[in-house]
Structure formats: structure tokens, C-alpha cells
Design a protein around this motif. Structure first.
Motif, PDB file in Angstrom:
ATOM      1  N   ILE A 101      -7.523   2.246   3.432  1.00  0.00           N
ATOM      2  CA  ILE A 101      -7.202   2.661   2.061  1.00  0.00           C
ATOM      3  C   ILE A 101      -7.441   4.156   1.876  1.00  0.00           C
ATOM      4  CG2 ILE A 101      -7.903   2.425  -0.357  1.00  0.00           C
ATOM      5  CD1 ILE A 101      -8.457  -0.560   0.256  1.00  0.00           C
TER       6      ILE A 101
ATOM      7  N   ALA B  69     -10.111 -12.413  -4.080  1.00  0.00           N
ATOM      8  CA  ALA B  69      -9.781 -10.984  -4.153  1.00  0.00           C
ATOM      9  C   ALA B  69     -11.045 -10.129  -4.134  1.00  0.00           C
ATOM     10  CB  ALA B  69      -8.979 -10.689  -5.416  1.00  0.00           C
TER      11      ALA B  69
ATOM     12  N   ILE C 285      -1.088   1.459  -4.158  1.00  0.00           N
ATOM     13  CA  ILE C 285      -2.483   1.889  -4.045  1.00  0.00           C
ATOM     14  C   ILE C 285      -2.654   3.267  -4.681  1.00  0.00           C
ATOM     15  CG2 ILE C 285      -4.255   2.639  -2.397  1.00  0.00           C
ATOM     16  CD1 ILE C 285      -3.227   0.393  -0.521  1.00  0.00           C
TER      17      ILE C 285
ATOM     18  N   HIS D  11      -7.150  -9.173   2.632  1.00  0.00           N
ATOM     19  CA  HIS D  11      -7.864  -7.953   2.999  1.00  0.00           C
ATOM     20  C   HIS D  11      -8.568  -8.039   4.342  1.00  0.00           C
ATOM     21  CE1 HIS D  11     -10.730 -10.727   1.330  1.00  0.00           C
ATOM     22  NE2 HIS D  11     -10.281 -10.526   0.105  1.00  0.00           N
TER      23      HIS D  11
ATOM     24  N   GLN E   7      -7.234  -4.543  -7.457  1.00  0.00           N
ATOM     25  CA  GLN E   7      -7.725  -5.669  -6.685  1.00  0.00           C
ATOM     26  C   GLN E   7      -6.847  -5.872  -5.460  1.00  0.00           C
ATOM     27  OE1 GLN E   7      -9.809  -8.928  -8.672  1.00  0.00           O
ATOM     28  NE2 GLN E   7      -8.663  -8.457 -10.526  1.00  0.00           N
ATOM     29  N   VAL E   8      -7.459  -6.359  -4.382  1.00  0.00           N
ATOM     30  CA  VAL E   8      -6.714  -6.573  -3.141  1.00  0.00           C
ATOM     31  C   VAL E   8      -6.934  -8.002  -2.636  1.00  0.00           C
ATOM     32  CG1 VAL E   8      -6.750  -4.147  -2.449  1.00  0.00           C
ATOM     33  CG2 VAL E   8      -8.611  -5.653  -1.724  1.00  0.00           C
TER      34      VAL E   8
ATOM     35  N   PRO F  71      -2.840  -8.403  -7.950  1.00  0.00           N
ATOM     36  CA  PRO F  71      -3.543  -7.840  -6.797  1.00  0.00           C
ATOM     37  C   PRO F  71      -2.579  -7.309  -5.742  1.00  0.00           C
ATOM     38  CG  PRO F  71      -4.520  -9.939  -7.441  1.00  0.00           C
ATOM     39  CD  PRO F  71      -3.249  -9.790  -8.227  1.00  0.00           C
ATOM     40  N   ILE F  72      -3.024  -6.309  -5.019  1.00  0.00           N
ATOM     41  CA  ILE F  72      -2.214  -5.702  -3.961  1.00  0.00           C
ATOM     42  C   ILE F  72      -2.451  -6.459  -2.659  1.00  0.00           C
ATOM     43  CG2 ILE F  72      -1.877  -3.611  -2.594  1.00  0.00           C
ATOM     44  CD1 ILE F  72      -2.684  -2.009  -5.101  1.00  0.00           C
ATOM     45  N   ASP F  73      -1.359  -6.853  -2.003  1.00  0.00           N
ATOM     46  CA  ASP F  73      -1.420  -7.613  -0.751  1.00  0.00           C
ATOM     47  C   ASP F  73      -1.523  -6.638   0.420  1.00  0.00           C
ATOM     48  OD1 ASP F  73      -1.080  -9.196   1.474  1.00  0.00           O
ATOM     49  OD2 ASP F  73       0.562 -10.380   0.633  1.00  0.00           O
ATOM     50  N   LEU F  74      -2.736  -6.482   0.957  1.00  0.00           N
ATOM     51  CA  LEU F  74      -2.945  -5.497   2.016  1.00  0.00           C
ATOM     52  C   LEU F  74      -2.282  -5.888   3.333  1.00  0.00           C
ATOM     53  CD1 LEU F  74      -6.629  -4.255   1.568  1.00  0.00           C
ATOM     54  CD2 LEU F  74      -4.507  -3.263   0.699  1.00  0.00           C
TER      55      LEU F  74
END
Length: 365
Positions: A186, A274, A77, A92, A88-89, A59-62
């Protein structure tokens, strides 16, 4: 012992669709096998794939967008939007307690007596902004989808709190309002990385219509014969999806790079805390094909029922959409035509799910 109406096509359709009992109402009466109307043709069935076919992208760490790692995370992204159309984030900004409350509210809504839910079906709902239904376009489907849903269109807070179902209105509204900052962030990144600048008013218009759905997938006696949702891409700009912990979301790989074999279906496994983000058709259109609205589908399970809660962020119906002019000039070709989004939306809802066929409406041959 199956209910007697299951063997009669018209009686089943009336019970499940027209009377608003849904798939859950049918399952609750007792089923030992899937009715014929729900059996998908072999090429549409979902074989539960092994662990090697899961999406292994972390997952992407926002939260890192606000620090020294901004550029790296922004590129993650963009890469996901170009290659798979799904990511997935985490971190968030939506409280984990809210996400748990959402799942509880969805289960509470669908646990009600059938007549309570049926009060929101099309034609009798107290508001045109709330619709309870089953499958996608039942009247046009050769095989029905194993899913019930309630769809809530956001116009303003007063309307939502007045007409959205009591069992879920407050938590659904909070989910919507707390997610918008993340969605804007985003979409901003994705537009900026195209090398294009758009006005804030244009950005707001691209996500101006917001719809919260609560989906319910009852247990299924023969999950290998059915689908929860058939192959499709989403019509809007961006979708935010909360999965429960059971899983069943599959995405089709359109590109070879970094995602898997082209044409392969991979599972997007649930990650605690997530959210799933996916690109919609609108973003593919305005990016002139650079970003991909991924084809996806949902399998059913015999083990336990499950819920998912998406927010569809779409353009206002009156908004003109088409490839951004700067991209057409740069690419030397417009791959999609300009159109009013409401027309695209009407076409989308007027046909059964059939992969990414909805994009044919916008394609320039």
C-alpha cells in the motif's frame, strides 16, 4: 452503588491510573453512572449518528492488485488517502482465523485479574517495549478516555516472545509479521502515485518502528457523556486496524469530494473479515499535504465491551521526515519542515488528544 473512591478525584486517579486497575477495574466494582473525571465537555461528546452517516464506500479488494484491475484498485487506494484518509480492505492476505484469534487473545488479556495487567504498567514493566495503561496522557487530560490498552513495540522476535504478555504474544506477533507485506504494498502504491521513486531502504525506514496495541473499551453506563478515544490523527505512516463487530469508530471528513460534507463525522462500520487502513501524519507530511491523516475518535457503548487491535507502522525514531524534495519542487512550497521523527513522536505523546493539533509541530507558518 458506585465504589466509594469515585467521588474523590485523587483516589479515583490512583486506583485507575497509578495502581493499574484501569477503567475495567473500576467498572467491575459496579458503576451506575460515569464518574465526573470521564465526562467530556459537550463539544467533545459523540452523538451516535444514524445509518445515513455511515461510510458507504465498499471495501477495497487487495487481491485485484495482482491482476488486470491493478490500476483501478491502486487509484481507489489513492483517492481514499487523498479524500478521507481511511479505507477498508478485504482479501488482504491475513487469515480470518488469525483475526478471530486476535480478538480472543485481547479479551483474554483484559479479562485477567488487575494485578496481572498492572505488572506491565510504566515503571514496573519487565520490558520498555511493553506498556499497559489507560486513557492517552492521563496527567494532561481534562477528561479521561474510557479505554484500557496494552502496547507492544516490536524490536525482534526474541524480544517479543520473551516479554510480550503470554496471553497474546504469539498471535500479536503473527498479526504483525503477516501484515507487513500488505503495508509495504500500500505504501509503495501511494509513493509511486506521487510520481516519486524512493529506495527500498527509505521505504523500510518509513515503517521501521512497529507497535501493536490491544485496546479494550469496557461497557459504559453513560456512553453519551464519554469517549473511548478522543479526536486525534495517528503520528506514523500507516495504521492497520482490526475492529470487532460492535463498531464505534468515527472519522472526520476534510474534503467535500466523494466522502460527505466537510466537517461531518462518519462511522466506519465493521465489515466481517476486513481491516481498516488509515493514513498517519507522517504520510501527510512526506506527501506535502496531498494525503490526509484523518482525524478520528471512538465512542463507547452501554451494551457490551469491545476490543480493537491496531498496528502502528511508523518511521524509525532516528529517521528524518519532511516533504519529499520532488514534491516541494513541483508544488513550489514546502508545507512542513524537515525533522527527526523521534522529536515529532515525543511531542505527540507529550500532549493530550486534540484533533490534528499534533501536525502544528511540523507545519511551516
Amino acid at each position: 452503588m458506585a465504589p466509594s473512591f469515585v467521588s474523590d478525584e485523587n483516589s479515583l486517579f490512583n486506583f485507575v491510573v497509578r495502581d493499574g486497575n484501569g477503567v475495567k477495574g473500576m467498572v467491575d466494582l459496579g458503576l451506575s453512572k460515569v464518574p465526573e473525571q470521564y465526562i467530556q465537555p459537550p463539544h467533545e461528546r459523540i452523538v451516535k449518528l444514524n445509518a445515513n452517516s455511515q461510510n458507504e464506500h465498499t471495501p477495497i479488494d487487495l487481491s485485484k492488485l495482482d491482476g488486470v484491475d491493478h490500476e483501478q484498485v491502486a487509484n481507489e487506494i489513492v483517492n481514499a488517502a487523498e479524500v478521507l484518509g481511511f479505507f477498508q480492505v478485504v482479501n488482504h492476505g491475513l487469515p480470518l482465523e488469525l483475526l478471530e484469534s486476535l480478538k480472543d487473545a485481547a479479551n483474554k488479556f483484559f479479562a485477567q485479574a488487575p494485578e496481572k495487567k498492572a505488572a506491565y504498567r510504566k515503571g514496573v514493566s519487565p520490558s520498555p517495549y511493553v506498556k499497559y495503561g489507560t486513557s492517552f496522557v492521563p496527567e494532561k487530560e481534562t477528561a479521561l478516555e474510557w479505554k484500557d490498552y496494552v502496547s507492544m513495540v516490536y524490536s525482534n522476535d526474541v524480544e517479543a516472545l520473551s516479554y510480550w504478555p503470554n496471553e497474546c504474544k504469539e498471535v500479536a506477533l503473527e498479526y504483525l509479521k503477516t501484515s507487513i507485506h500488505m503495508v509495504k504494498k500500500i505504501v509503495n502504491i501511494l509513493i509511486e502515485k506521487l510520481g516519486v521513486t524512493i529506495e527500498d531502504s527509505k521505504l523500510d525506514a518509513l515503517i521501521g518502528l512497529k507497535i501493536v496495541n490491544m485496546n479494550y473499551y469496557p461497557t459504559c453506563p453513560n456512553p453519551e457523556l464519554t469517549v473511548g478515544v478522543g479526536r486525534h490523527s495517528d503520528m506514523g505512516t500507516l495504521t492497520v486496524l482490526l475492529q470487532d463487530g460492535i463498531g464505534g469508530l468515527y472519522v472526520k471528513v476534510e474534503d467535500y469530494m466523494n466522502a460527505g460534507k466537510k466537517g461531518e463525522w462518519i462511522e466506519i462500520p465493521p465489515v466481517p473479515g476486513a481491516l481498516v487502513i488509515n493514513v498517519g501524519d507522517t504520510l501527510q507530511i512526506i506527501s506535502n499535504g496531498k494525503y490526509k491523516s484523518a482525524e478520528h475518535r471512538v465512542r463507547t457503548t452501554s451494551g457490551q465491551s469491545r476490543v480493537s487491535i491496531p498496528i502502528f507502522c511508523t518511521p524509525n525514531p532516528t529517521e528524518m521526515i519532511g516533504p519529499l524534495p520532488e514534491l516541494v519542487a513541483r508544488d513550489g512550497v514546502a508545507r512542513y519542515r524537515d525533522m527527526v521523527f523521534g522529536d515529532y513522536m515525543n511531542n505527540f505523546f507529550g500532549n493530550a488528544h486534540e484533533g490534528k493539533k499534533s501536525l502544528d509541530y511540523a507545519q511551516i507558518n
